[in-house]
Design a protein around this motif. Structure first.
Motif, PDB file in Angstrom:
ATOM      1  N   ALA A  53       0.807  -1.226   0.000  1.00 22.88           N
ATOM      2  CA  ALA A  53       0.000   0.000   0.000  1.00 22.88           C
ATOM      3  C   ALA A  53       0.839   1.276   0.000  1.00 22.88           C
ATOM      4  CB  ALA A  53      -0.944  -0.014   1.206  1.00 22.88           C
ATOM      5  N   TRP A  54       1.948   1.290   0.718  1.00 25.09           N
ATOM      6  CA  TRP A  54       2.689   2.539   0.913  1.00 25.09           C
ATOM      7  C   TRP A  54       3.268   3.128  -0.369  1.00 25.09           C
ATOM      8  CZ3 TRP A  54       5.606   1.827   6.275  1.00 25.09           C
ATOM      9  CH2 TRP A  54       4.627   1.598   7.258  1.00 25.09           C
ATOM     10  N   PRO A  55       3.759   2.297  -1.311  1.00 25.59           N
ATOM     11  CA  PRO A  55       4.302   2.922  -2.529  1.00 25.59           C
ATOM     12  C   PRO A  55       3.276   3.776  -3.269  1.00 25.59           C
ATOM     13  CG  PRO A  55       4.995   0.637  -2.379  1.00 25.59           C
ATOM     14  CD  PRO A  55       3.969   0.846  -1.293  1.00 25.59           C
ATOM     15  N   GLY A  56       1.998   3.357  -3.291  1.00 25.99           N
ATOM     16  CA  GLY A  56       0.973   4.131  -3.981  1.00 25.99           C
ATOM     17  C   GLY A  56       0.429   5.254  -3.126  1.00 25.99           C
ATOM     18  N   ALA A  57       0.054   4.935  -1.898  1.00 27.96           N
ATOM     19  CA  ALA A  57      -0.662   5.883  -1.051  1.00 27.96           C
ATOM     20  C   ALA A  57       0.275   6.791  -0.264  1.00 27.96           C
ATOM     21  CB  ALA A  57      -1.575   5.120  -0.086  1.00 27.96           C
ATOM     22  N   GLY A  58       1.555   6.462  -0.236  1.00 25.03           N
ATOM     23  CA  GLY A  58       2.494   7.235   0.574  1.00 25.03           C
ATOM     24  C   GLY A  58       2.591   6.651   1.972  1.00 25.03           C
TER      25      GLY A  58
END
Lengths: 410, 121
Positions: A53-58
């Motif tokens: 999730a973090w790569p897309g959503a930050g």
């Protein structure tokens, strides 16, 4: 935790969160759900989701809180599936009680000390305590732990699973022991940490053959423990002992060959680590409650003085070993005491102490010390045989080569 | 329990056996290990083996015998020797395996042996 601020790269952020907060998150979840294995599964899943999730959503502002929320959701789902309503009732109460405190501030209560006491509980198989602590508090994987302890990975996996099942099914409480139990229970925690560091530390020849290749992790665990129990002198003593030994790591090998402590180049010792060790030892001593680890650290401290004085004060070391064997009569301590007596009062006295040490069969340090003392006493044939036996019993090829070279020169 | 420790060595290790500069440390390490195992009183049997070039292998198919030179596999490592030891458990066997020189430069396989077949009465 300030993991979020430095983290521009999501994978790096997830890895940093894993390294710095795995133990804190796991300890918190394990206590909340009283199930270490379920908490591990949920946390692993949360880390996997973070990587996705973090790569897309930050990266979220509070990565730990994010991970905790996702892991808890996973535990709820798993709990519903397992229909463990009875077990969840006390958990729900705990949740109500602690949720308010935990989440708004973003800081999660540090339950790692309780987790350490659970891992080293007397009801847990002694052989599982150190591995369990390494896996739960530091997040080390089972295969690496198995290799360090020279155990088959499947056997180590089973050992860990059994221990976690026992914690859950026997209802071992996540709590700090009562004052009357604390010394004994704390000692089990310290022993488990020291076992990760390696057990074969031998002051005279430095043949640390059983060194388990987890020295850095053991020091990390001890730092956590000292930060959580700053007033326990034995915790500081253990940290001092390991820092002293670790300070000499670079000096122990020269041109690919093993160098015993007495011949090490003191210029290669890490004096920052030695100074830190001395600081912890002084703080421990101020409590005026001596113990096994403080004395072992004091012995290493005398060795470290050689960097300043150019000589080793063997009578002082022998005296400290006298004290040590009354507090912790292990084979390692008795054999090392004999070695120190040999240096302080001559080989004959050392050999007498060594024979009285009652070392177990095939105990490598016994043969290494015996060889050294016999060569000092002039019994060269017996010394050569003992050097060869010591060489045959080590698993360290540098130590083996060193001992065989000694045999050839004797 | 009985375990077989199977020592596998690369060709470079077999070459060291006869290298004037390296043979001393090679045999010194093995002799020390073999003596330590013997002194421990755990040896059931054991032997070192001549290099793989001395091997000959045999197969019988459809009644026809085939005899060929050399070891049967083009492996990077070959059997250099073995011990069968009698120790309480796998952990003890692994400890002895780790002490062998082969553990540091080759590899050691540790396997429990089967119990002997029942003898005719």
């Amino acid at each position: 935790m300030s993991a979020g601020s430095a983290a521009t790269e999501p994978r790096a952020a997830a890895e940093l969160a894993a390294r710095t907060s795995y133990g804190r998150l796991l300890a918190y979840l394990a206590r909340e759900w009283r199930d270490v294995a379920a908490a591990e599964d949920a946390l692993a899943e949360a880390f996997a989701q973070a990587l996705a999730a973090w790569p897309g959503a930050g990266v979220p502002d509070h990565p730990e809180a994010w991970l905790l929320t996702v892991a808890r959701r996973g535990l709820m789902r798993a709990g519903r599936r397992a229909r463990t309503a009875e077990r969840l009732r006390p958990v729900a109460e705990l949740l109500d009680e602690e949720r308010g405190a935990a989440e708004p501030s973003g800081s999660i209560p540090d339950e790692r000390l309780r987790l350490m006491f659970v891992c080293a509980h007397p009801a847990i198989d002694e052989a599982a305590r150190t591995p369990l602590m390494l896996q739960t508090v530091l997040g080390l994987d089972a295969a690496r732990i198995a290799s360090a302890f020279l155990v088959a990975p499947t056997a180590m996996g089973q050992r860990l699973v059994r221990a976690k099942t026992k914690i859950r099914d026997a209802g071992i409480a996540f709590r700090i022991p009562e004052p009357e139990d604390l010394p004994e229970r704390l000692d089990a925690v310290l022993q488990a940490i020291y076992a990760a560091f390696g057990t074969g530390w031998d002051a005279i020849t430095g043949t640390d053959t059983a060194r388990a290749d987890l020295a850095g992790e053991a020091i990390w665990l001890a730092r956590v423990l000292v930060s959580l129990m700053p007033d326990e002198p034995e915790a500081s003593g253990l940290l001092a002992l390991m820092l002293h030994a670790e300070a000499r790591r670079e000096a122990r090998v020269a041109d690919g060959s093993f160098v015993p402590l007495g011949q090490q180049d003191v210029g290669l010792w890490r004096h920052d680590m030695t100074a830190e060790a001395e600081m912890h030892l002084r703080r421990a001593a101020s409590a005026a409650r001596p113990g096994r680890f403080q004395i072992e650290a004091a012995i290493q401290s005398v060795h470290a003085e050689r960097a300043r004085t150019g000589r080793t004060n063997w009578p002082a070391i022998a005296g400290l070993y006298d004290l040590l064997v009354t507090l912790a009569p292990t084979a390692g301590a008795r054999v090392a005491r004999a070695a120190a007596i040999g240096e302080a009062r001559g080989p004959a006295a050392g050999l007498a102490a060594l024979e009285a040490a009652d070392a177990p069969d095939n105990y490598q340090p016994y043969w290494a010390v015996r060889a050294h003392l016999l060569s000092g006493s002039g019994d060269l044939q017996a010394a050569r045989e003992a050097y060869e036996r010591a060489a045959g019993l080590t698993a360290d090829q540098r130590v083996r080569a060193f001992l065989l070279a000694r045999r050839d020169r004797t | 329990m009985q375990y077989m420790l199977v020592f596998s060595e690369g060709q470079d290790a077999f070459d060291r056996r006869n290298d004037p500069e390296k043979a001393g440390p090679y045999w010194g390490a093995w002799t020390a290990y073999a003596r330590a195992v013997a002194e421990a009183g755990i040896v059931v049997s054991g032997a070192g083996l001549q290099p793989p070039a001395t091997a000959t292998h045999v197969t019988v198919r459809d009644g026809k015998r085939h005899v060929q030179d050399g070891p049967f596999a083009d492996a990077k490592e070959h059997l250099g020797g073995f011990f069968v030891i009698d120790v309480p458990d796998l952990d003890a066997a692994l400890e002895w395996a780790a002490r062998s020189p082969a553990a540091s430069y080759g590899r050691v396989e540790v396997r429990p042996t089967l119990p002997p077949p029942p003898m005719p009465a």
